[in-house]
Design a protein around this motif. Structure first.
Motif, PDB file in Angstrom:
ATOM      1  N   ASN A  34     -36.591 -48.331  15.930  1.00  0.00           N
ATOM      2  CA  ASN A  34     -36.128 -46.945  15.872  1.00  0.00           C
ATOM      3  C   ASN A  34     -35.638 -46.550  14.475  1.00  0.00           C
ATOM      4  OD1 ASN A  34     -33.697 -48.291  15.699  1.00  0.00           O
ATOM      5  ND2 ASN A  34     -32.808 -47.351  17.526  1.00  0.00           N
ATOM      6  N   GLY A  35     -35.725 -47.482  13.512  1.00  0.00           N
ATOM      7  CA  GLY A  35     -35.319 -47.208  12.131  1.00  0.00           C
ATOM      8  C   GLY A  35     -33.891 -47.593  11.808  1.00  0.00           C
ATOM      9  N   ALA A  36     -33.151 -48.133  12.765  1.00  0.00           N
ATOM     10  CA  ALA A  36     -31.761 -48.533  12.530  1.00  0.00           C
ATOM     11  C   ALA A  36     -31.706 -49.755  11.618  1.00  0.00           C
ATOM     12  CB  ALA A  36     -31.074 -48.842  13.851  1.00  0.00           C
ATOM     13  N   TYR A  37     -30.750 -49.759  10.698  1.00  0.00           N
ATOM     14  CA  TYR A  37     -30.507 -50.901   9.817  1.00  0.00           C
ATOM     15  C   TYR A  37     -29.414 -51.741  10.443  1.00  0.00           C
ATOM     16  CZ  TYR A  37     -33.484 -48.973   6.235  1.00  0.00           C
ATOM     17  OH  TYR A  37     -34.570 -48.514   5.546  1.00  0.00           O
ATOM     18  N   LEU A  38     -29.779 -52.948  10.863  1.00  0.00           N
ATOM     19  CA  LEU A  38     -28.863 -53.809  11.597  1.00  0.00           C
ATOM     20  C   LEU A  38     -28.792 -55.181  10.951  1.00  0.00           C
ATOM     21  CD1 LEU A  38     -30.163 -52.893  15.162  1.00  0.00           C
ATOM     22  CD2 LEU A  38     -28.226 -51.871  13.941  1.00  0.00           C
ATOM     23  N   LEU A  39     -27.582 -55.719  10.855  1.00  0.00           N
ATOM     24  CA  LEU A  39     -27.441 -57.095  10.414  1.00  0.00           C
ATOM     25  C   LEU A  39     -28.134 -57.970  11.457  1.00  0.00           C
ATOM     26  CD1 LEU A  39     -23.792 -56.824   9.197  1.00  0.00           C
ATOM     27  CD2 LEU A  39     -25.682 -57.693   7.791  1.00  0.00           C
ATOM     28  N   ILE A  56     -28.523 -42.447  15.542  1.00  0.00           N
ATOM     29  CA  ILE A  56     -28.812 -43.759  14.968  1.00  0.00           C
ATOM     30  C   ILE A  56     -27.662 -44.283  14.114  1.00  0.00           C
ATOM     31  CG2 ILE A  56     -29.993 -43.010  12.862  1.00  0.00           C
ATOM     32  CD1 ILE A  56     -32.180 -45.100  13.613  1.00  0.00           C
ATOM     33  N   VAL A  57     -26.932 -43.396  13.461  1.00  0.00           N
ATOM     34  CA  VAL A  57     -25.806 -43.809  12.622  1.00  0.00           C
ATOM     35  C   VAL A  57     -24.730 -44.492  13.467  1.00  0.00           C
ATOM     36  CG1 VAL A  57     -23.929 -42.958  11.144  1.00  0.00           C
ATOM     37  CG2 VAL A  57     -26.251 -42.062  10.859  1.00  0.00           C
ATOM     38  N   HIS A  58     -24.427 -43.937  14.623  1.00  0.00           N
ATOM     39  CA  HIS A  58     -23.409 -44.540  15.482  1.00  0.00           C
ATOM     40  C   HIS A  58     -23.906 -45.830  16.145  1.00  0.00           C
ATOM     41  CE1 HIS A  58     -21.543 -40.680  14.746  1.00  0.00           C
ATOM     42  NE2 HIS A  58     -20.430 -41.353  14.900  1.00  0.00           N
ATOM     43  N   LEU A  59     -25.181 -45.908  16.389  1.00  0.00           N
ATOM     44  CA  LEU A  59     -25.756 -47.177  16.859  1.00  0.00           C
ATOM     45  C   LEU A  59     -25.554 -48.251  15.793  1.00  0.00           C
ATOM     46  CD1 LEU A  59     -27.566 -49.054  18.608  1.00  0.00           C
ATOM     47  CD2 LEU A  59     -29.521 -48.045  17.417  1.00  0.00           C
ATOM     48  N   GLU A  60     -25.915 -47.942  14.556  1.00  0.00           N
ATOM     49  CA  GLU A  60     -25.745 -48.903  13.454  1.00  0.00           C
ATOM     50  C   GLU A  60     -24.288 -49.345  13.328  1.00  0.00           C
ATOM     51  OE1 GLU A  60     -29.239 -47.267  10.447  1.00  0.00           O
ATOM     52  OE2 GLU A  60     -27.230 -46.392  10.332  1.00  0.00           O
ATOM     53  N   ALA A  61     -23.371 -48.390  13.327  1.00  0.00           N
ATOM     54  CA  ALA A  61     -21.955 -48.712  13.171  1.00  0.00           C
ATOM     55  C   ALA A  61     -21.445 -49.583  14.318  1.00  0.00           C
ATOM     56  CB  ALA A  61     -21.134 -47.429  13.068  1.00  0.00           C
ATOM     57  N   SER A 126     -11.177 -54.202   9.928  1.00  0.00           N
ATOM     58  CA  SER A 126     -12.553 -54.326  10.401  1.00  0.00           C
ATOM     59  C   SER A 126     -13.502 -53.810   9.336  1.00  0.00           C
ATOM     60  CB  SER A 126     -12.754 -53.561  11.714  1.00  0.00           C
ATOM     61  OG  SER A 126     -12.568 -52.181  11.497  1.00  0.00           O
ATOM     62  N   VAL A 127     -14.760 -54.188   9.497  1.00  0.00           N
ATOM     63  CA  VAL A 127     -15.823 -53.750   8.602  1.00  0.00           C
ATOM     64  C   VAL A 127     -17.019 -53.372   9.458  1.00  0.00           C
ATOM     65  CG1 VAL A 127     -17.343 -54.384   6.682  1.00  0.00           C
ATOM     66  CG2 VAL A 127     -15.059 -55.393   6.827  1.00  0.00           C
ATOM     67  N   THR A 128     -17.632 -52.254   9.132  1.00  0.00           N
ATOM     68  CA  THR A 128     -18.883 -51.886   9.775  1.00  0.00           C
ATOM     69  C   THR A 128     -19.833 -51.338   8.725  1.00  0.00           C
ATOM     70  OG1 THR A 128     -19.904 -50.866  11.698  1.00  0.00           O
ATOM     71  CG2 THR A 128     -18.337 -49.503  10.448  1.00  0.00           C
ATOM     72  N   PHE A 129     -21.091 -51.259   9.090  1.00  0.00           N
ATOM     73  CA  PHE A 129     -22.137 -50.806   8.180  1.00  0.00           C
ATOM     74  C   PHE A 129     -23.007 -49.778   8.891  1.00  0.00           C
ATOM     75  CE2 PHE A 129     -21.023 -55.152   7.273  1.00  0.00           C
ATOM     76  CZ  PHE A 129     -20.904 -55.193   5.899  1.00  0.00           C
ATOM     77  N   CYS A 130     -23.391 -48.748   8.165  1.00  0.00           N
ATOM     78  CA  CYS A 130     -24.328 -47.763   8.698  1.00  0.00           C
ATOM     79  C   CYS A 130     -24.966 -47.003   7.539  1.00  0.00           C
ATOM     80  CB  CYS A 130     -23.644 -46.801   9.668  1.00  0.00           C
ATOM     81  SG  CYS A 130     -22.309 -45.845   8.952  1.00  0.00           S
ATOM     82  N   THR A 131     -25.994 -46.272   7.857  1.00  0.00           N
ATOM     83  CA  THR A 131     -26.672 -45.472   6.840  1.00  0.00           C
ATOM     84  C   THR A 131     -26.113 -44.058   6.837  1.00  0.00           C
ATOM     85  OG1 THR A 131     -28.399 -44.914   8.444  1.00  0.00           O
ATOM     86  CG2 THR A 131     -28.859 -46.757   6.936  1.00  0.00           C
ATOM     87  N   ARG A 132     -26.400 -43.350   5.763  1.00  0.00           N
ATOM     88  CA  ARG A 132     -26.123 -41.907   5.702  1.00  0.00           C
ATOM     89  C   ARG A 132     -27.475 -41.222   5.757  1.00  0.00           C
ATOM     90  NH1 ARG A 132     -22.798 -40.861   1.088  1.00  0.00           N
ATOM     91  NH2 ARG A 132     -21.053 -41.296   2.453  1.00  0.00           N
ATOM     92  N   ARG A 133     -27.648 -40.392   6.778  1.00  0.00           N
ATOM     93  CA  ARG A 133     -28.925 -39.723   7.018  1.00  0.00           C
ATOM     94  C   ARG A 133     -28.710 -38.214   7.076  1.00  0.00           C
ATOM     95  NH1 ARG A 133     -32.676 -43.537   9.868  1.00  0.00           N
ATOM     96  NH2 ARG A 133     -31.667 -45.563   9.654  1.00  0.00           N
ATOM     97  N   PRO A 134     -29.498 -37.451   6.338  1.00  0.00           N
ATOM     98  CA  PRO A 134     -29.310 -35.998   6.307  1.00  0.00           C
ATOM     99  C   PRO A 134     -29.413 -35.327   7.678  1.00  0.00           C
ATOM    100  CG  PRO A 134     -30.997 -36.678   4.727  1.00  0.00           C
ATOM    101  CD  PRO A 134     -30.586 -37.893   5.487  1.00  0.00           C
TER     102      PRO A 134
END
Length: 165
Positions: A34-39, A56-61, A126-134
């Motif tokens: 689905n294009g999500a960037y996941l560790l 998708i941003v909240h899925l990644e986070a 805590s640490v989380t990662f996600c993308t920034r998408r327009p």
């Protein structure tokens, strides 16, 4: 983050990342169907459904987020904040060094620190990662509005200003 922590942001080293988190970072990233960037290591252990997220941003986070290990730190130690912050920044930077270089979207790490524990008397992080998408709302819209917790956004461009050695 600097205002709430009362200190300048530190320069950190890779060896400050606890071994389990180092393994997650060094395991690299997967771009899901689905294009999500996941560790990759966290995706492999995730049992939820992507369809439960509004974007998708909240899925990644959600998939990429973890509380930082702190069981080895005394809860009342005056150095606890500093040591947790150093661990989180080191982990964020290390994981971002393995980020795919051909991404269409910036990959960001969010480091947070707040009072936790049974009586809100222990600093946790805590640490989380996600993308920034327009096309999607950002994970954090106005970071300066966060006043109840310390929050830091780290990008791939920030790695050299934090990570040494």
């Amino acid at each position: 983050m600097t205002a709430l922590m009362g200190t300048e942001l530190p320069h950190v080293q890779r060896d400050e990342v606890p071994p389990a988190y180092r393994a997650i970072a060094e395991g690299g990233w997967t771009v899901a169907a689905n294009g999500a960037y996941l560790l990759t290591a966290l995706q492999d252990g995730y049992s939820g459904s992507a369809s439960h997220f509004e974007d998708i941003v909240h899925l990644e986070a959600s998939v990429n987020g973890r509380v930082m290990m702190d069981y080895d730190l005394p809860s009342a130690d005056p150095e606890r904040r500093s040591r947790l912050l150093r661990r989180c920044i080191a982990y964020a930077c290390l994981a971002l060094t393995y980020a795919p270089s051909d991404s269409d979207y910036p990959l960001l790490a969010y480091v947070s620190m707040s009072e936790g524990g049974l009586e809100d008397d222990t600093v946790t992080s805590s640490v989380t990662f996600c993308t920034r998408r327009p096309a999607n709302p950002p994970y954090v819209d106005r970071i300066e509005d966060y006043t109840e917790e310390a929050l830091l956004e780290v990008s791939v461009d920030d790695i050299d200003s934090f990570l040494t050695g």
